[in-house]
Design an enzyme around this catalytic site. Structure first.
Site, PDB file in Angstrom:
ATOM      1  N   HIS A  97      -5.192  -2.876   7.007  1.00 17.66           N
ATOM      2  CA  HIS A  97      -4.732  -3.345   5.310  1.00 17.66           C
ATOM      3  C   HIS A  97      -6.214  -3.724   4.997  1.00 17.66           C
ATOM      4  O   HIS A  97      -6.675  -4.591   4.594  1.00 17.66           O
ATOM      5  CB  HIS A  97      -3.849  -4.612   5.369  1.00 17.66           C
TER       6      HIS A  97
ATOM      7  N   ASP B  43       0.859  -1.226   0.116  1.00 15.73           N
ATOM      8  CA  ASP B  43       0.168  -0.020  -0.058  1.00 15.73           C
ATOM      9  C   ASP B  43       0.810   1.238   0.028  1.00 15.73           C
ATOM     10  O   ASP B  43       0.417   2.205  -0.600  1.00 15.73           O
ATOM     11  CB  ASP B  43      -0.832  -0.112   1.211  1.00 15.73           C
TER      12      ASP B  43
END
Lengths: 437, 437
Positions: free
Chosen positions: B277, B249
């Site tokens: 996440h 990410d």
């Protein structure tokens, strides 16, 4: 090298490009583009994952003289100046690397190895030029996106396209992985024809637009004859710059010898794969060494060496497919890295590596004008020389003859693609290695 | 860290193993094996691609004191002595690295990176311990065969197994990638339960047999809560040794900021992914920098920063699946490498990296006793510290609260797996990131 007779539509291109070879590179490059055969010259799509109006604040100043990158991808479209910054100003000059079959699984491993610096070193910035097909174009974009997300500092440019005449522009390395897989009921002769056409076109494209000293590694099968077709269609590039990958076979052979001898694989050296990347290939135990000793002095089981050893090497890919359900993309890409490294680093003293190379002038009595895997050494400048001091006994000679005969038959089978007249196909049997596409 | 309340069947094991912690390592290791819960202790299969009677001439002498390697694979079963040879005697001590989900696509990239030396350096020999499932066992053998065929000098040992109690023995790194994918109609709560059970068992196994300072990176989703479950079941291992991977990410966020600003991605720093996440994660533009300047000074399009930026980061995986037809295994494995390297090399001055870590003692006012992605720095010894000088404004605070609330809800949902009583699941919506399994 004999200049191949090419099909009429390309004659003018080749003639003019050879006339232009003393002109300035820039002019030459432009003229070559103009001379590109139009029927094949579908433009690479231009893709940029950021639209121009979305780019709000270009921080890096536009550097004068930065060359155009018309088919760049996403973040790789930004300009940069490696000489302007402390961390990058000692870096080498950028090199252009083309990879065909770029949306496939082998490439999916290889591209990230190239980008990481593992192959060409930590001071070698690279540009990756990805060649795919119309059908795989979206997947190419996906690969380019994953390369973006990997933030590799050395990876400065990524471009994608489906025309080899675009993608091969100025490339110093061409890693030709893409090939059509064999469909159901397809004979080896059919495969030679279908893939041969791809490699004929790619040879022409390399001849037209690649660096004059491009190194070409052919992985797509049947790789020896594909490499022959490719080099025949690229008469302006030295034939010795073309390689057919037999390094995975060499690596597998080393592992099997290590296993048999009960040693770690780093103790095995001087392993040659001779001939074709097919079931006629000859993994050479006669010249191979373990801890510096001839293998035949270490492994006394001659029956194993003469029969099972070769079978184990050749069946490895098939066993892998059975176990893993997929072909061996990861270890194939490792062997491509090994093949490249063997050309750009000096070969260790007394050792050698295998590569399928052009046979003209070979010292082993192998027929000229084919691509045959042989033992090579390099001083690390990208070239190689053939190793002279190898032993060839009757057993080895007999096997070399068989794989040579097969390659000569394959050559007759693709005569229409190498400019040598009408093809005549008399391939006696299917010699595709198990587990290969 | 609060000691988790574990299910009764494991009580004795845990009690005794903590009593034994001052005994000698070897004894401790043996006792721990003996104390392993028998219902879970299915032995790892012993696999060797060379049969003992096929090994004809062991060249390398059997070294005294070489430890047993009962579940080694193929050529990795041979003994070796790194101190005996010129090229290897300056190498560091071998490290043991466990990888779960070892037959999957992410691992298929990662294992070769680990073996090549790209991650731990050219003088760090490694042992890879591959954890798979009964179903994937043959595929594990295939992976081990490809590792054999890659001839990596640094890769000295490979073992495969399906019991974490075997595979995690003495490991210094545990890269926990394997997790069940979400089936049709499966809710996030179901997924939390199914995968939570896997990570509860793996936590117990790490607690029982791993190095006392093992570093654990959880990749399998939902990775934050899996990491929490794992650390709760490993009370003898410091909670700060557990990480949930949010590095992909972060990398994607850096790339999107670079694209928007029209700069190369190496100009972007100080990017934090906060929280879970999942789609509640917070890519932080407030503290991020481009060429050393705050992103908000470089990118003036506040609407883009506040909305599209986060969407672009989060939708990346889904777009990739659409384009490439597969999930992003290659770039995920690159981000795992980045996560490891961030812990073993000093963080560049003024910069930081994101990792999902245990919140106890955090300076941001985030609830304790969860795993939350936060900005970290390392001096390169495998540990990290949280970065203190970050700005949290109202906009950022509000978003942190939302992802914190989600992680607290996920925690309630897995209370039965962390020893905190009965689970109560009130997850309001599906927050799985698009493109993730």
């Amino acid at each position: 090298m004999a200049v191949a007779q090419l099909s009429p539509s390309y004659t003018e291109t080749r003639f003019l490009s050879s006339q232009l070879s003393s002109a300035s590179t820039r002019l030459y490059s432009r003229r070559r583009q103009a001379l590109r055969p139009s029927s094949k010259a579908r433009n690479a799509k231009i893709v940029c994952s950021v639209a121009p109006n979305e780019v709000q604040a270009p921080i890096t100043p536009q550097t004068k003289g930065t060359r155009n990158k018309p088919d760049c991808f996403g973040v790789f479209c930004v300009t940069y100046d490696l000489k302007a910054e402390e961390e990058t100003k000692s870096w080498k000059k950028l090199i252009n690397i083309a990879v065909s079959g770029a949306a496939g699984m082998i490439s999916n491993h290889l591209l990230f190895k190239l980008a990481s610096g593992e192959v060409f070193g930590p001071d070698q910035p690279i540009a990756l030029k990805l060649l795919g097909s119309e059908r795989s174009f979206q997947a190419l974009e996906g690969v380019a996106m994953e390369l973006e997300d990997s933030l590799y500092p050395l990876l400065r440019e990524v471009s994608i396209g489906i025309s080899p005449y675009e993608v091969f522009q100025d490339v110093e390395w061409a890693l030709l992985i893409g090939a059509k897989p064999r469909g159901p009921g397809m004979e080896r002769a059919d495969l030679l024809d279908i893939n041969g056409q791809i490699f004929a076109e790619q040879g022409k494209a390399l001849n037209a637009v690649a660096s004059r000293n491009v190194k070409v590694i052919v992985v797509g099968n049947p790789c020896n004859t594909n490499a022959l077709i490719c080099l025949k269609n690229a008469p302006d590039i030295p034939a010795k710059n073309f390689h057919a990958l037999t390094r995975l076979d060499e690596n597998r052979a080393k592992c099997q010898l290590a296993l048999k001898a009960g040693v770690f694989y780093d103790k095995v050296s001087n392993v040659t794969i001779w001939g074709n990347h097919s079931t006629t290939q000859v993994p050479d135990f006669l010249n191979a060494r373990i801890n510096g000793l001839p293998v035949t002095e270490v492994i006394k089981d001659t029956a194993w060496l003469e029969k099972e050893f070769t079978e184990k090497v050749q069946k490895r890919g098939g066993v892998l497919i059975q176990k893993w359900g997929r072909s061996s993309a990861a270890s194939t890409s490792v062997s491509i890295v090994d093949a490249i490294k063997s050309l750009i680093t000096p070969t260790p003293k007394g050792d050698w590596f295998s590569s399928g190379v052009y046979t003209n002038g070979n010292p082993y009595g192998i027929a000229e004008d084919i691509v045959f895997s042989m033992p090579c050494r390099s001083d690390g400048n990208g070239d190689y020389e053939l190793v002279k001091d190898v032993i060839i006994d009757d057993f080895l000679r007999e096997r070399l003859k068989k794989t040579e005969a097969e390659l000569l038959a394959e050559k007759r089978c693709v005569a229409h693609l190498t400019g040598e007249g009408n093809a005549y196909c008399d391939l006696p049997e299917d010699t595709m290695l198990p587990g290969e596409m």
